[in-house]
Scaffold this active site. Structure first.
Site, PDB file in Angstrom:
ATOM      1  CG  ASP A   8      -1.986  -1.054   1.178  1.00 31.31           C
ATOM      2  OD1 ASP A   8      -2.009  -1.826   0.199  1.00 31.31           O
ATOM      3  OD2 ASP A   8      -2.805  -1.109   2.113  1.00 31.31           O
ATOM      4  CG  ASP A 129     -12.787  -1.631  -1.198  1.00 29.16           C
ATOM      5  OD1 ASP A 129     -12.295  -2.749  -1.415  1.00 29.16           O
ATOM      6  OD2 ASP A 129     -12.341  -0.578  -1.696  1.00 29.16           O
TER       7      ASP A 129
END
Length: 239
Positions: A8, A129
């Site tokens: 990330d 998500d």
């Protein structure tokens, strides 16, 4: 089942967040390409990259470290975060990315997902998500009234390569993945489903695999913290 080590990216560094909160950041490596090389050296066959700044900005922000990773590593990589138009999709795929992940745009402009999947077979994934079963967008900052399963089913015939399902409340928390919800989603569609969020041990990975319906799993914090030994996990998942 494929194990995808996660990198990330925030402000050019490899980080992990807790529950997607940009204010709860741990920096694990200020050289993301070096981190990627270490994952490849351990034997991974894919990399999972996220442009966190891009997810909030709506356009690529961490392009330089992503490009450095693509140049440094011989394995395919998938990228999500800030990819919301066809020009950005084409640009990333032309730079050597194996797969783009479309999240926010899958809710706001599903026709773009279908167009991209037709234009680039096997190179477009949908990122779903969810918080308590409902989809969140724009770096998880906005909640919708769209159910994760309904969104997944809407792309059943679109030709997308995979669905990456993240349980937001599990992400970065080292509390175990939501194996049941992920498996239920995988059974509801014919599209391969990749689990993300909460993987904290080898047992978690084996439980996902043993569901028999989950095609991949993404792990970040557990690899950085040493809770999962990547080489050992890759070997265990072969059996």
């Amino acid at each position: 089942m494929i194990l995808y080590p996660a990198i990330d990216l925030k402000d050019g560094q490899a980080v992990r967040l807790v529950h997607g909160d940009m204010d709860r950041t741990t920096v694990f490596n200020d050289d993301p390409a070096a981190q990627a090389r270490s994952f490849v050296a351990a034997g991974c066959t894919w990399l999972h990259l996220v442009d966190l700044n891009g997810a909030f900005a709506g356009e690529p922000v961490n392009a330089a470290p992503v490009e450095a990773i693509l140049k440094a590593c011989p394995v395919p990589a998938q990228l999500g975060g800030g990819i919301r138009d066809m020009a950005t999709i084409e640009r990333w795929l032309n730079k050597g990315l194996a797969r783009v992940i479309l999240g926010t745009v899958a809710v706001e402009n599903p026709d773009l997902v279908r167009e991209a999947a037709r234009a680039f077979p096997d190179q477009v994934a949908v990122g779903i998500d969810a918080r308590n079963g409902f989809v969140a967008t724009k770096g998880w900052a906005e909640e919708t009234d769209v159910q994760a399963t309904d969104l997944a089913k809407s792309f059943e015939d679109a030709g997308v390569a995979a669905i990456i399902y993240t349980d937001i409340l599990r992400d970065g928390a080292m509390g175990g993945p939501n194996t049941q919800a992920t498996a239920d989603l995988a059974r509801a569609v014919s599209i391969p489903v990749i689990a993300s969020g909460g993987v904290s041990s080898l047992d978690d990975l084996l439980a996902l695999r043993d569901s028999g319906v989950i095609s991949g799993a993404i792990s970040g914090r557990a690899l950085y913290d040493g809770a999962i030994d990547l080489a050992q996990a890759l070997e265990a998942l072969k059996t």
